[in-house]
Design an enzyme around this catalytic site. Structure first.
Site, PDB file in Angstrom:
ATOM      1  N   GLU A 155      28.859 -35.710 -18.874  1.00 20.80           N
ATOM      2  CA  GLU A 155      28.570 -35.831 -20.357  1.00 20.80           C
ATOM      3  C   GLU A 155      27.464 -34.886 -20.679  1.00 20.80           C
ATOM      4  OE1 GLU A 155      26.466 -38.618 -23.267  1.00 20.80           O
ATOM      5  OE2 GLU A 155      28.013 -39.511 -22.813  1.00 20.80           O
ATOM      6  N   CYS A 210      21.997 -36.083 -27.040  1.00 19.71           N
ATOM      7  CA  CYS A 210      23.010 -35.406 -27.177  1.00 19.71           C
ATOM      8  C   CYS A 210      23.764 -35.943 -28.391  1.00 19.71           C
ATOM      9  CB  CYS A 210      23.928 -35.377 -25.841  1.00 19.71           C
ATOM     10  SG  CYS A 210      24.253 -36.788 -25.289  1.00 19.71           S
TER      11      CYS A 210
END
Length: 480
Positions: free
Chosen positions: A246, A280
């Site tokens: 990720e 993020c």
């Protein structure tokens, strides 16, 4: 506070240690053992040996018992863990408490699934059976970042352990004490075989590099920047590891005029400043319909300016410091460049005047800009920086939002249900929230399109990142 390496069931201290620093004031929180390639090899060897024994990989009832027992122990220490998380990471204590609770929920979720990793059998022709087994992939290296070290560890170690993998955890240097404290509760759970879980800490990259290139490691799970993820892909290519990555994001919030602009602005401001903008999936670009643009400009500027910034242990604080001075200085440099080239500076953030000399505080910034190709609209600036953009039509909003190398998350803000779903389908992101942002659940898979990563964590599909599918074909014949 002190932490050591956890290798083959023992907590061991190396010859060197490093300090963990509180980003709110520069004080020393504690010390951790400094490791490298040798410690990584020892941990990998222990995990490899543990995987080859049947007492873990082939014992789902034990795995469930261990995971649920671990969650109970974490629950008993939740407040101490939240405080330690704020001391090391700097985030507001309310966010730390929420993260610890989320991590415990995640571990309980995978504890519940540990006894349900099903296979299936097909009779492909008379007397010929094809059995499809989902088996644990082997040794999983989990490289954990500092921004949400508890929940990002839990969402990787949960499915890895539940399906029967053994693991080596490599925490971020800035939050090693939290990771060690989190894993210490696991080490105390009765029945956990030695070597199933290991941890190696370091300030450099030697241990992490060894985890990526070792032929005894079968899976690498990494959360972090896209640039580092690309380097991991290259380094892992020789051994053809499974990768769960990720990576970066540049999340857009697409706002239509039928929303309550003031309320939406307040919620987006919260989404933009979570972990001081160091998440993020944080809101980074806000695309607003032209008819609501001026109102959003006013309300979002006010909401960001009202963010109370300070020591995260103060319950009145909504935003703590960035993780350290180098990170703060890098973000500040990027933001200053954006101020020089954007169409309009709406809120000029910076270092608070009363900030301690050794601290890493930075207040939120907001700019308005029409060109989505600008560097500050394209690059992930990992801090409290938001870009406001306008659009006229749904098609223009989709084109602007999708004009990025990333595809991690986005949100759509409208009271029109059909429009919301229409926009969500058109946005090329792994997660799209409707009238919300940053809502993450153990049960719901997350991950990115394009350069935001590979694979999915959270949810049942996370097992795919840590398992292999085996086909066993057997000709048993028929009777008669």
């Amino acid at each position: 506070m002190d932490s050591r390496h956890w290798i083959d069931g023992a907590w061991v201290t190396g010859t060197e240690r490093f300090a963990s620093i509180n980003p709110a004031d520069g004080s020393v929180v504690g010390h951790a053992a400094e490791g490298g390639r040798a410690e990584a090899d020892a941990a990998i060897g222990a995990a490899h040996a543990a995987f080859n024994r049947p007492d873990w990989a082939q014992n789902p009832r034990l795995r469930q018992s261990v995971l649920l027992g671990w969650a109970d122990r974490l629950d008993a220490e939740a407040e101490d863990l939240a405080r330690l998380l704020t001391l090391e990471n700097g985030k507001a204590i309310a966010q730390s408490r929420g993260e610890i609770a989320g991590a415990i929920s995640e571990i309980r979720y995978y504890g519940g699934l540990a006894r349900h990793v099903p296979s299936h059998v097909l009779e492909v022709e008379p007397g010929v059976l094809s059995t499809m087994l989902r088996e644990p992939a082997g040794v999983a290296a989990l490289i954990i970042p500092w921004n949400a070290p508890a929940v990002l560890l839990a969402r990787a170690i949960g499915p890895a352990l539940a399906c029967g993998c053994t693991v080596v955890v490599k925490p971020a240097a800035q939050t090693t004490l939290l990771t060690a404290a989190f894993l210490r509760t696991l080490s105390e759970v009765p029945g956990l075989p030695r070597g199933v879980c290991n941890m190696v800490s370091e300030t450099g990259h030697a241990a992490a590099a060894r985890l990526v290139d070792s032929p005894l490691v079968d899976v690498v799970s990494f959360t972090g920047s896209t640039a580092t993820g690309k380097r991991i892909m290259v380094a892992a290519a020789d051994t053809m590891k499974k990768l769960s990555l990720e990576l970066g994001g540049k999340s857009c919030c697409v706002v239509f005029p039928d929303t309550d602009t003031a309320e939406t602005a307040a919620r987006i401001a919260t989404a933009a400043t979570i972990i001081s903008g160091q998440q993020c999936t944080a809101a980074r670009r806000v695309l607003v319909h032209a008819s609501a643009f001026d109102a959003m400009k006013t309300h979002l500027r006010a909401a960001l300016a009202a963010m109370t910034v300070g020591n995260g242990l103060d319950p009145a604080i909504r935003m703590g410091p960035l993780i350290d001075r180098p990170a703060r200085d890098q973000v500040q440099t990027q933001v200053e460049r954006a101020f020089d080239t954007c169409d309009e500076v709406l809120l000029r953030g910076g270092v608070p005047k009363d900030s301690p000399a050794a601290a890493s505080f930075l207040t939120p910034s907001l700019v308005a800009h029409d060109d989505p190709s600008a560097f500050f609209c394209q690059d992930e600036i990992f801090g409290p920086f938001v870009v406001l953009e306008r659009f006229e039509t749904e098609a223009e909003a989709v084109a602007k939002a999708n004009n990025t190398a990333f595809g991690l998350s986005a949100s759509v803000w409208t009271r029109d249900g059909a429009r919301a779903l229409r926009m969500a389908r058109a946005l090329r992101n792994g997660t799209v929230w409707i009238n919300d942002h940053n809502r993450l659940f153990a049960e719901a898979e997350t991950g990115g399109y394009r350069q935001s990563g590979l694979g999915r964590l959270h949810g049942y599909d996370a097992f795919a990142d840590f398992t292999e599918l085996k086909h066993i074909c057997q000709m048993v014949g028929t009777i008669g």
